[in-house]
Design an enzyme around this catalytic site. Structure first.
Site, mmCIF file in Angstrom:
data_model
loop_
_atom_site.group_PDB
_atom_site.id
_atom_site.type_symbol
_atom_site.label_atom_id
_atom_site.label_comp_id
_atom_site.label_asym_id
_atom_site.label_seq_id
_atom_site.Cartn_x
_atom_site.Cartn_y
_atom_site.Cartn_z
ATOM 1 N N LYS A 1 -34.888 58.199 -13.508
ATOM 2 C CA LYS A 1 -34.418 57.485 -14.712
ATOM 3 C C LYS A 1 -35.604 57.168 -15.633
ATOM 4 O O LYS A 1 -35.517 57.338 -16.852
ATOM 5 C CB LYS A 1 -33.684 56.195 -14.310
ATOM 6 C CG LYS A 1 -33.262 55.378 -15.531
ATOM 7 C CD LYS A 1 -32.516 54.088 -15.221
ATOM 8 C CE LYS A 1 -32.272 53.310 -16.517
ATOM 9 N NZ LYS A 1 -31.608 52.018 -16.319
ATOM 10 N N ASP B 1 -34.352 44.756 -26.564
ATOM 11 C CA ASP B 1 -32.930 44.632 -26.829
ATOM 12 C C ASP B 1 -32.346 46.032 -26.778
ATOM 13 O O ASP B 1 -32.867 46.971 -27.392
ATOM 14 C CB ASP B 1 -32.624 43.955 -28.162
ATOM 15 C CG ASP B 1 -31.222 43.342 -28.110
ATOM 16 O OD1 ASP B 1 -31.022 42.389 -27.330
ATOM 17 O OD2 ASP B 1 -30.321 43.833 -28.814
ATOM 18 N N LYS C 1 -32.509 41.449 -14.527
ATOM 19 C CA LYS C 1 -33.257 41.976 -13.372
ATOM 20 C C LYS C 1 -33.287 43.504 -13.356
ATOM 21 O O LYS C 1 -34.248 44.110 -12.883
ATOM 22 C CB LYS C 1 -32.639 41.460 -12.068
ATOM 23 C CG LYS C 1 -32.851 39.973 -11.903
ATOM 24 C CD LYS C 1 -32.232 39.454 -10.613
ATOM 25 C CE LYS C 1 -32.428 37.940 -10.547
ATOM 26 N NZ LYS C 1 -31.465 37.270 -9.691
ATOM 27 N N GLY C 2 -32.216 44.137 -13.881
ATOM 28 C CA GLY C 2 -32.173 45.598 -13.921
ATOM 29 C C GLY C 2 -33.212 46.159 -14.869
ATOM 30 O O GLY C 2 -33.943 47.102 -14.536
ATOM 31 N N LYS C 3 -33.301 45.559 -16.056
ATOM 32 C CA LYS C 3 -34.335 45.983 -17.011
ATOM 33 C C LYS C 3 -35.723 45.803 -16.415
ATOM 34 O O LYS C 3 -36.602 46.636 -16.580
ATOM 35 C CB LYS C 3 -34.306 45.045 -18.236
ATOM 36 C CG LYS C 3 -33.367 45.391 -19.315
ATOM 37 C CD LYS C 3 -33.632 44.434 -20.488
ATOM 38 C CE LYS C 3 -32.497 44.481 -21.463
ATOM 39 N NZ LYS C 3 -32.665 43.490 -22.551
ATOM 40 N N THR D 1 -37.317 38.714 -20.905
ATOM 41 C CA THR D 1 -35.980 39.092 -20.426
ATOM 42 C C THR D 1 -35.617 38.307 -19.177
ATOM 43 O O THR D 1 -36.500 37.894 -18.413
ATOM 44 C CB THR D 1 -35.902 40.599 -20.102
ATOM 45 O OG1 THR D 1 -34.575 40.927 -19.692
ATOM 46 C CG2 THR D 1 -36.859 41.002 -18.981
ATOM 47 N N LYS D 2 -34.310 38.122 -18.996
ATOM 48 C CA LYS D 2 -33.812 37.570 -17.727
ATOM 49 C C LYS D 2 -32.966 38.618 -17.012
ATOM 50 O O LYS D 2 -32.255 38.301 -16.057
ATOM 51 C CB LYS D 2 -32.975 36.313 -17.986
ATOM 52 C CG LYS D 2 -33.813 35.123 -18.448
ATOM 53 C CD LYS D 2 -32.999 33.844 -18.476
ATOM 54 C CE LYS D 2 -33.860 32.667 -18.901
ATOM 55 N NZ LYS D 2 -33.092 31.399 -18.958
ATOM 56 N N ASP E 1 -25.102 52.488 -16.300
ATOM 57 C CA ASP E 1 -25.711 53.670 -15.664
ATOM 58 C C ASP E 1 -24.696 54.519 -14.884
ATOM 59 O O ASP E 1 -24.759 55.751 -14.942
ATOM 60 C CB ASP E 1 -26.867 53.262 -14.736
ATOM 61 C CG ASP E 1 -28.146 52.932 -15.496
ATOM 62 O OD1 ASP E 1 -28.296 53.388 -16.644
ATOM 63 O OD2 ASP E 1 -29.000 52.235 -14.935
ATOM 64 N N HIS F 1 -34.206 55.736 -22.405
ATOM 65 C CA HIS F 1 -34.453 55.106 -23.696
ATOM 66 C C HIS F 1 -35.618 54.121 -23.604
ATOM 67 O O HIS F 1 -36.447 54.027 -24.496
ATOM 68 C CB HIS F 1 -33.175 54.397 -24.170
ATOM 69 C CG HIS F 1 -32.486 53.579 -23.109
ATOM 70 N ND1 HIS F 1 -32.262 54.058 -21.836
ATOM 71 C CD2 HIS F 1 -32.016 52.294 -23.110
ATOM 72 C CE1 HIS F 1 -31.667 53.117 -21.119
ATOM 73 N NE2 HIS F 1 -31.511 52.046 -21.870
#
Ligand SMILES: O=c1[nH]c(=O)c2ncn([C@@H]3O[C@H](COP(=O)(O)OP(=O)(O)OP(=O)(O)O)[C@@H](O)[C@H]3O)c2[nH]1
Ligand SMILES: [Mg+2]
Length: 197
Positions: free
Chosen positions: A177, A71, A11-13, A8-9, A157, A182
């Site tokens: 969170k 994803d 940053k939040g994930k 991933t790119k 969010d 999920h």
């Protein structure tokens, strides 16, 4: 396994993943943390599974190590499941979180409280050299607010109230969170696999 690549790119994930993997004693690197720059991967699929596989398999092939890709997106019932797989690019290719959320609020302005149901979906794909890719899905049900509230998290969010919560996901602490998200639910289903690496 002490270090695992997450393809991933976002940053939040990645912040979510760092908090989720920390208790397992596993260090995770995103595509932005690697010494070699990695080209953007085109997400040409129409399902979360297809796009997660595209990302995980491309990076697994490139580095020859096990890779996890995420994803994810938000499905809103009043919008017939949109933004769904197009959540990151809902308001345009530049992936602007604020613009995406603004577009949803505009489209939802005449929708009553009772009709504002939806869910976050996360599909994790695990790709390993020479093996079939594995998929696990986690979902978090909730409702869409009428305005953006809260400063934490990312994406949608600030407009998402998980079922039973008086706070949006952006008003929750990262720890809160990560108990209900999920992403957490999908990760719980692969924890055994991850611990075997
Ligand atoms: O408020 C949110 N809280 C979340 O927990 C969350 N998880 C996903 N999303 C939305 O869905 C897109 C993923 O799209 P996506 O899976 O293609 O990722 P992406 O393109 O952002 O990064 P990459 O992982 O592909 O590099 C993101 O950009 C967000 O808009 C979330 N929004
Ligand atoms: Mg993407």
């Amino acid at each position: 396994m002490e270090e695992l690549i997450i393809a991933t790119k976002n940053k939040g994930k990645m912040k979510d993943f760092k908090g989720l993997f920390d208790p397992l004693g596993i260090e995770v690197s995103s595509l932005l943390d690697l010494s070699k720059p990695v080209d953007d991967i085109e997400e040409t699929g129409t399902t979360f599974e297809e796009n997660a596989a595209i990302k995980a398999e491309a990076i697994c092939e490139k580095f020859g190590t096990p890779v996890i890709a995420d994803d994810s997106g938000i499905e809103i019932d009043a919008l017939n499941g949109a933004p769904g797989v197009y959540s990151a690019r809902y308001a345009g290719e530049d992936k602007d979180d604020k613009a995406n959320l603004g577009k949803v609020l505009t489209e939802m302005q005449d929708v009553s409280q009772a009709e504002r149901t939806g869910r976050f979906v996360c599909v994790l794909a695990i790709a390993q050299p020479g093996q079939k890719t594995i998929f696990k899905r986690g979902e978090c049900e909730g409702t869409i607010g009428f305005q953006a509230i809260g400063k934490n998290g990312f994406g949608y969010d600030p407009i998402f109230y998980p079922t039973g919560s008086a706070k949006t996901m952006a008003e929750m602490t990262p720890q809160e969170k990560n108990q209900i998200s999920h992403r957490k639910k999908a990760l719980d289903k692969i924890e055994n696999w991850v611990m075997q690496l």
